[in-house]
Design a protein around this motif. Structure first.
Motif, short mmCIF file in Angstrom:
data_model
loop_
_atom_site.label_atom_id
_atom_site.label_comp_id
_atom_site.label_asym_id
_atom_site.label_seq_id
_atom_site.Cartn_x
_atom_site.Cartn_y
_atom_site.Cartn_z
N SER A 114 -41.21 -21.02 4.16
CA SER A 114 -40.75 -20.05 2.88
C SER A 114 -39.72 -20.60 2.34
CB SER A 114 -40.44 -18.54 3.49
OG SER A 114 -39.18 -18.52 4.11
N GLU A 115 -38.85 -21.43 2.69
CA GLU A 115 -37.85 -22.18 2.28
C GLU A 115 -38.35 -22.93 1.20
OE1 GLU A 115 -33.88 -23.05 4.45
OE2 GLU A 115 -35.44 -24.07 5.11
N ASP A 119 -37.72 -22.41 -2.74
CA ASP A 119 -36.55 -23.28 -3.19
C ASP A 119 -37.20 -24.62 -3.53
OD1 ASP A 119 -35.01 -21.27 -2.26
OD2 ASP A 119 -34.39 -22.21 -0.61
N VAL A 120 -37.97 -25.25 -3.06
CA VAL A 120 -38.73 -26.70 -3.39
C VAL A 120 -39.65 -26.64 -4.25
CG1 VAL A 120 -39.34 -28.84 -2.54
CG2 VAL A 120 -37.64 -27.78 -1.46
N ALA A 121 -40.89 -25.79 -4.12
CA ALA A 121 -42.13 -25.54 -4.78
C ALA A 121 -41.76 -24.69 -5.87
CB ALA A 121 -43.20 -25.29 -4.02
N GLY A 122 -40.87 -23.98 -5.89
CA GLY A 122 -40.39 -23.14 -6.92
C GLY A 122 -41.39 -21.97 -7.24
N ARG A 151 -36.48 -14.54 1.14
CA ARG A 151 -37.61 -15.50 0.76
C ARG A 151 -39.04 -15.06 1.30
NH1 ARG A 151 -32.98 -18.56 1.48
NH2 ARG A 151 -32.35 -20.08 0.03
N PRO A 152 -39.11 -14.75 2.71
CA PRO A 152 -40.43 -14.45 3.23
C PRO A 152 -41.01 -13.12 2.40
CG PRO A 152 -39.09 -15.30 4.95
CD PRO A 152 -38.16 -14.82 3.80
#
Length: 259
Positions: A114-115, A119-122, A151-152
């Motif tokens: 989920s991070e 956060d990375v893939a946006g 996030r999840p």
């Protein structure tokens, strides 16, 4: 983006569907997923039960296997928590500062699913479809070590057809805790009973989480109650679509370094 899948022991041996779902999801979002075949256990259970020498060997192997990759993703808050919060410490306690530095570099590029998505893939809407009533259990390591926060939940709220139901006392531990469930069985069972009572109170069809270990514990308890509630990994829900609710691709084996 090229992503190395850190599959984790439980996904490899007991929950392969969670690993396959992770690959399906990431590939659907346009990422190339590779599976470094030489990966093994991250060493978390060895650290937690007092076997630093065995843990050190596993840390060395983990760093060697994943160092070539720019991004590493795992469907497990627990194992990512170990990579981030234990690996460098294990190396430093053994007097290997070089390994500690390399472990920190790998840890900085390692993400719980989920991070990575948020956060990375946006993305929060991954194009999933899952027509069920679902409640979410935030596992201890993802919540307290990784601070994944909501996030999840943000990902689940964007799933079409899904009815998300709040879990009472959600942040309460389910009682698994790895070997804690074996060494402190009575306490673990009491904690599990509380968690199951709260899950059943939601009248959900599915209880989901980002850690297979907690789902193993909760699911086992619910099955003994013959409860009509399934435990499903977060990755499986996010990978599900109306056109492809099950099955899918597998990661490309990577026997050496990054290509």
């Amino acid at each position: 983006m090229r992503v190395a899948l850190f599959v984790t022991c439980l996904a490899d041996t007991l929950f392969p569907q969670a690993a396959v779902a992770t690959v399906r999801l990431l590939e659907r979002l346009g990422h190339e997923v590779v599976f470094p075949e030489r990966q093994t256990c991250c060493g978390q259970m060895h650290v937690n039960t007092g076997y630093p020498d065995d843990a050190l060997r596993l840390v060395r192997r983990h760093v060697r296997v994943f160092a070539p990759y720019d991004v590493v993703v795992a469907p497990s808050g627990s194992c990512v928590g170990s990579v981030r919060h234990q690996h460098a410490t294990v190396a430093r306690r053994a007097g290997d500062e070089r390994l500690a530095g390399r472990a920190e570099e790998v840890a900085a590029r390692t993400y719980e699913l989920s991070e990575f998505l948020v956060d990375v893939a946006g993305v929060t809407d991954v194009g999933a479809y899952y027509p069920h009533r679902v409640t979410y259990h935030p596992t201890c390591h993802s919540l307290r070590m990784l601070r994944v926060a909501d996030r999840p939940l943000r990902l689940l709220r964007a799933v079409r057809g899904l009815e998300l139901v709040e879990l009472p006392q959600a942040e309460q531990c389910c009682g698994f805790g790895g070997t804690f469930a074996v060494k402190n069985a009575d306490t673990s069972t009491a904690m599990l009973a509380d968690k199951m009572r709260h899950v059943l109170a939601t009248r959900a069809d599915v209880c989901t989480a980002g850690d297979a270990s907690c789902l193993l514990h909760i699911g086992g308890g619910l099955s003994r109650l013959r409860a009509d509630v399934r435990t499903v990994h977060l990755a499986e829900i996010l990978a599900s679509t109306e056109a492809n609710p099950a099955g899918g691709a597998v990661a490309t084996p990577a026997t050496g370094g990054a290509r």
